[in-house]
Scaffold this active site. Structure first.
Site, PDB file in Angstrom:
ATOM      1  N   LYS A 120       0.867  -1.172   0.000  1.00 32.96           N
ATOM      2  CA  LYS A 120       0.000   0.000   0.000  1.00 32.96           C
ATOM      3  C   LYS A 120       0.910   1.230   0.000  1.00 32.96           C
ATOM      4  O   LYS A 120       1.615   1.493   0.967  1.00 32.96           O
ATOM      5  CB  LYS A 120      -0.903   0.009   1.233  1.00 32.96           C
ATOM      6  CG  LYS A 120      -1.716   1.286   1.356  1.00 32.96           C
ATOM      7  CD  LYS A 120      -2.469   1.387   2.672  1.00 32.96           C
ATOM      8  CE  LYS A 120      -2.692   2.846   3.013  1.00 32.96           C
ATOM      9  NZ  LYS A 120      -3.436   3.045   4.259  1.00 32.96           N
ATOM     10  N   GLY A 124      -7.975   9.151   9.811  1.00 36.88           N
ATOM     11  CA  GLY A 124      -8.351   9.188  11.220  1.00 36.88           C
ATOM     12  C   GLY A 124      -9.353  10.265  11.588  1.00 36.88           C
ATOM     13  O   GLY A 124      -9.628  10.476  12.770  1.00 36.88           O
ATOM     14  N   ALA A 172      -9.396   5.372   4.333  1.00 34.62           N
ATOM     15  CA  ALA A 172      -9.248   6.472   5.292  1.00 34.62           C
ATOM     16  C   ALA A 172     -10.493   7.337   5.417  1.00 34.62           C
ATOM     17  O   ALA A 172     -11.204   7.588   4.450  1.00 34.62           O
ATOM     18  CB  ALA A 172      -8.068   7.373   4.951  1.00 34.62           C
ATOM     19  N   GLY A 173     -10.696   7.770   6.635  1.00 37.84           N
ATOM     20  CA  GLY A 173     -11.701   8.788   6.932  1.00 37.84           C
ATOM     21  C   GLY A 173     -13.030   8.284   7.448  1.00 37.84           C
ATOM     22  O   GLY A 173     -13.824   9.078   7.931  1.00 37.84           O
ATOM     23  N   ASN A 233      -8.974   1.743   9.849  1.00 36.76           N
ATOM     24  CA  ASN A 233      -8.222   1.379  11.052  1.00 36.76           C
ATOM     25  C   ASN A 233      -8.812   2.055  12.287  1.00 36.76           C
ATOM     26  O   ASN A 233      -9.378   1.420  13.165  1.00 36.76           O
ATOM     27  CB  ASN A 233      -6.741   1.768  10.854  1.00 36.76           C
ATOM     28  CG  ASN A 233      -5.826   1.262  11.966  1.00 36.76           C
ATOM     29  OD1 ASN A 233      -4.678   0.932  11.738  1.00 36.76           O
ATOM     30  ND2 ASN A 233      -6.294   1.151  13.202  1.00 36.76           N
ATOM     31  N   THR A 234      -8.703   3.388  12.314  1.00 39.87           N
ATOM     32  CA  THR A 234      -9.078   4.128  13.512  1.00 39.87           C
ATOM     33  C   THR A 234     -10.539   3.933  13.899  1.00 39.87           C
ATOM     34  O   THR A 234     -10.869   3.901  15.090  1.00 39.87           O
ATOM     35  CB  THR A 234      -8.796   5.638  13.306  1.00 39.87           C
ATOM     36  OG1 THR A 234      -7.453   5.782  12.860  1.00 39.87           O
ATOM     37  CG2 THR A 234      -8.980   6.424  14.590  1.00 39.87           C
TER      38      THR A 234
END
Lengths: 272, 78
Positions: A108, A169, A200-201, A222-223
């Site tokens: 990635k 995040g 993301a986001g 992830n977050t």
């Protein structure tokens, strides 16, 4: 039968359309359990210097990831130049070579502009992509939702394009669904199976479903799990949201209309 | 500074490991360096002066004074 679960990226067959991160968990045990609850079989990991002292009882993150079950996706998180990206990608590949884990030949690509916005830096991203493709990598490119940039990255041989829904995040979800729609149309024109993944986001399950309903092939997050109040439950929610969003996309939503349409027949009403 | 120095009977030299200056036995191999830091070879990748040293080369690769060594592993990330 609908093939709403699996996703092929390059030479890798994912059994879920959700790719999950490995960062920010309060413990490696919780990370392992969240991975299982998410239903994902692909997890991304970062490359960092090994600690020379104070190693926490020799525990390594790979000891908490089952090589039989998961494909590892090394990332170049924290790189700010094409040179750093290429260096880190090669180190990741070296680590996975003959390690018992799958994932050595893909990466990635993440090339950031600065530490405040964590937004992808397009010029370095493109440069790094060219070098990595020439070096035999299958490259999944984290990038902004710029349509022309995404087209260019596809042309340069990216195995998948991964536009950010919103900053890393931030939990803001997909801020520009129309840009994602156009990216999907443009990139899939040449190859309907070309993977486009929102990376993301996302903040919660509805963000994931919305992205999937747009027709993206997968979501990387992830977050949203690791930072949730109850990560294990959010992991399950994200897995379900990915699946339900995909199902809904394939099923095809009804058109939006300004006025109501009754679901029950007018005919046969007792007061008619 | 980064040259062989004689300490008693053992010849030591300075190398830079993950950005830190370390005194190691002259001619130490990458494998021996990892052993010294109690690092499992299977979990790391190593660079010597920006060139990757493959796992198969760990034992045969000997360091020289001033070498810049990077030892990396996987950590959690997204």
């Amino acid at each position: 039968m609908m093939d709403n679960n699996g996703l092929k990226i390059g030479s890798y067959a994912l059994t879920s359309r959700l790719i999950v991160g490995t960062g920010k968990y309060s413990s490696l045990e919780l990370m392992r359990d969240c991975h299982a609850a998410s239903g994902s079989n692909c997890v991304t990991v970062a490359v960092r210097r090994e600690r020379l002292v104070d190693k926490t009882s020799g525990r390594n993150i790979l000891d908490f990831i089952d090589p039989e079950k998961y494909i590892l996706l090394p990332n170049t998180a924290g790189c700010f130049t094409a040179e750093e990206v290429v260096r880190v990608a090669r180190l990741g590949r070296e680590m996975l070579t003959d390690s018992g884990f799958r994932g050595a030949d893909w990466v990635k690509l993440e090339c950031l502009g600065d530490t405040t916005t964590l937004l992808p830096e397009p010029v370095g991203t493109l440069q790094a992509l060219k070098t990595l493709v020439a070096d035999g990598f299958q490259v999944l490119v984290y990038c902004s939702d710029d349509v022309m940039l995404c087209k260019r990255l596809q042309d340069e041989g990216a195995a998948a394009i991964m536009p950010a829904g919103s900053p890393i995040g931030s939990g803001q979800g997909v801020l520009n669904p129309n840009a994602i729609r156009i990216i999907l149309e443009q990139l899939k024109e040449k190859n309907p199976d070309y993977p486009v993944i929102v990376d993301a986001g996302v903040g919660t399950a509805s963000d994931v479903s919305l992205a999937m309903e747009l027709g993206v092939d997968g979501v990387l997050l992830n977050t949203a799990i690791a930072g949730a109040k109850v990560p294990l439950q959010m992991a399950k929610a994200m897995g379900l949201a990915t699946l339900s969003g995909r199902l809904a996309f394939e099923a095809g939503r009804i058109p939006r209309k300004l006025y109501a349409t009754a679901s029950s027949p007018w005919e046969g009403r007792i007061n008619a | 500074m980064l040259s062989p120095v004689i300490y008693g009977k053992i010849n030591l030299m300075e190398v830079v490991v993950n950005g830190q200056i370390k005194q190691v036995v002259e001619g130490i191999s990458v494998q021996e360096l990892l052993d010294q830091f109690q690092i499992k070879p299977i979990r790391v990748a190593v660079e010597r002066n920006r060139e990757i040293v493959t796992r198969k080369q760990f034992s045969a690769t000997r360091l020289t004074a001033g070498d810049q060594i990077e030892i990396v592993t996987f950590v959690g990330g997204g």
